[in-house]
Design a protein around this motif. Structure first.
Motif, PDB file in Angstrom:
ATOM      1  N   VAL A  17       7.434   1.984   3.824  1.00 25.49           N
ATOM      2  CA  VAL A  17       8.546   1.319   3.142  1.00 25.49           C
ATOM      3  C   VAL A  17       8.328   1.326   1.634  1.00 25.49           C
ATOM      4  O   VAL A  17       9.239   1.621   0.855  1.00 25.49           O
ATOM      5  N   ASN A  18       7.098   1.026   1.213  1.00 26.91           N
ATOM      6  CA  ASN A  18       6.806   1.012  -0.230  1.00 26.91           C
ATOM      7  C   ASN A  18       6.949   2.389  -0.855  1.00 26.91           C
ATOM      8  O   ASN A  18       7.219   2.507  -2.049  1.00 26.91           O
ATOM      9  N   ARG A  24       8.807   2.183  -8.125  1.00 35.17           N
ATOM     10  CA  ARG A  24       9.158   0.809  -8.459  1.00 35.17           C
ATOM     11  C   ARG A  24       8.570   0.458  -9.816  1.00 35.17           C
ATOM     12  O   ARG A  24       7.397   0.718 -10.071  1.00 35.17           O
ATOM     13  N   PRO A  25       9.363  -0.151 -10.704  1.00 37.82           N
ATOM     14  CA  PRO A  25       8.802  -0.560 -11.995  1.00 37.82           C
ATOM     15  C   PRO A  25       7.686  -1.576 -11.798  1.00 37.82           C
ATOM     16  O   PRO A  25       7.666  -2.308 -10.810  1.00 37.82           O
ATOM     17  N   ILE A  26       6.766  -1.596 -12.724  1.00 36.90           N
ATOM     18  CA  ILE A  26       5.632  -2.513 -12.645  1.00 36.90           C
ATOM     19  C   ILE A  26       5.971  -3.799 -13.397  1.00 36.90           C
ATOM     20  O   ILE A  26       6.369  -3.769 -14.560  1.00 36.90           O
ATOM     21  N   ARG A 180       5.189   2.290  -9.847  1.00 34.52           N
ATOM     22  CA  ARG A 180       4.364   2.231  -8.646  1.00 34.52           C
ATOM     23  C   ARG A 180       5.029   3.019  -7.531  1.00 34.52           C
ATOM     24  O   ARG A 180       6.239   2.963  -7.345  1.00 34.52           O
ATOM     25  N   GLY A 181       4.221   3.749  -6.778  1.00 31.79           N
ATOM     26  CA  GLY A 181       4.706   4.473  -5.618  1.00 31.79           C
ATOM     27  C   GLY A 181       4.228   3.822  -4.346  1.00 31.79           C
ATOM     28  O   GLY A 181       3.785   2.678  -4.336  1.00 31.79           O
ATOM     29  N   GLY A 182       4.291   4.557  -3.254  1.00 34.18           N
ATOM     30  CA  GLY A 182       3.786   4.053  -1.982  1.00 34.18           C
ATOM     31  C   GLY A 182       2.309   4.346  -1.841  1.00 34.18           C
ATOM     32  O   GLY A 182       1.676   4.935  -2.719  1.00 34.18           O
ATOM     33  N   PRO A 184      -1.804   3.219  -1.107  1.00 36.92           N
ATOM     34  CA  PRO A 184      -2.660   2.242  -1.787  1.00 36.92           C
ATOM     35  C   PRO A 184      -2.895   2.520  -3.271  1.00 36.92           C
ATOM     36  O   PRO A 184      -3.316   1.627  -3.989  1.00 36.92           O
ATOM     37  N   ALA A 185      -2.613   3.728  -3.757  1.00 31.73           N
ATOM     38  CA  ALA A 185      -2.979   4.029  -5.146  1.00 31.73           C
ATOM     39  C   ALA A 185      -2.060   5.056  -5.801  1.00 31.73           C
ATOM     40  O   ALA A 185      -2.497   5.817  -6.648  1.00 31.73           O
ATOM     41  N   THR A 186      -0.785   5.085  -5.450  1.00 31.32           N
ATOM     42  CA  THR A 186       0.135   6.089  -5.984  1.00 31.32           C
ATOM     43  C   THR A 186       0.973   5.514  -7.115  1.00 31.32           C
ATOM     44  O   THR A 186       1.568   4.446  -6.977  1.00 31.32           O
ATOM     45  N   TYR A 187       1.026   6.257  -8.225  1.00 28.02           N
ATOM     46  CA  TYR A 187       1.843   5.882  -9.377  1.00 28.02           C
ATOM     47  C   TYR A 187       2.658   7.089  -9.808  1.00 28.02           C
ATOM     48  O   TYR A 187       2.335   8.229  -9.482  1.00 28.02           O
TER      49      TYR A 187
END
Length: 199
Positions: A17-18, A24-26, A180-182, A184-187
């Motif tokens: 979902v993320n 998504r903006p931080i 931010r992406g989906g 655990p560590a995607t930007y």
């Protein structure tokens, strides 16, 4: 089509979902407690929800220092994360005791707002000063309370680096925001833009 129910075994290593709602903006949120101890934390669940007056919001899983501070003082700041601030943003996400100033932890200078006392990231090329409008505890569809809190605030002051204004318009591409992406560590860094006018 792959299908799953999110509250059951999804059969995948990480909730997509993320990743689907991305980038998504931080929400890089500055606050301070009643004694003036500063806090800075990035939130990946963040966005704008109203135009006039502008209302922004972020949510956090767990009742964290940011919410405690904002409820106590009634104010906070939002700070734009660009490429030059990614490492500092990451450092500010460390889980540390409430008495630790994440601005100092991340090697960032802070400055005071013109309207609110909550600190701003001095190097942020765009930032908002906000006053608290609502704190909502989220619930499931059957009204079970979650340990997730949504903070909404009215933007009462806007800071913009003059170089990011072109003929009075904010140039988002030149601001180079990181999102931010989906996983655990995607930007993401902002890609190529295009214009599409409504009917």
């Amino acid at each position: 089509m792959y299908f799953y129910e999110p509250t059951k075994d999804i059969g995948l290593p990480y909730s997509p979902v993320n990743a689907i709602i991305a980038p998504r903006p931080i929400g890089w949120i500055g606050s301070q407690d009643g004694d003036g101890v500063a806090n800075l934390a990035p939130y990946s669940f963040f966005n704008v929800f109203n135009r006039r007056p502008p209302i922004i919001g972020f949510s956090t899983i767990g009742y964290k220092d940011s919410i405690r501070n904002i409820e106590a003082t009634g104010e906070f700041t939002w700070n734009l994360v660009d490429e030059s601030l990614v490492d500092a943003m990451n450092q500010s996400s460390a889980r540390v005791p409430a008495e630790v100033d994440e601005f100092e932890l991340a090697g960032l200078d802070k400055r005071r707002g013109r309207i609110v006392a909550a600190p701003l990231v001095d190097r942020a090329r765009a930032a908002f000063e906000c006053r608290l409008s609502q704190v909502l505890r989220l619930t499931t569809a059957d009204q079970a309370e979650l340990d997730t809190w949504l903070v909404l605030g009215e933007v009462v002051g806007v800071h913009i680096d003059d170089e990011l204004l072109e003929e009075g318009l904010f140039n988002t591409e030149n601001a180079r925001p990181v999102a931010r992406g989906g996983g655990p560590a995607t930007y993401f860094e902002l890609g190529e833009s295009f214009e599409l006018f409504g009917p």
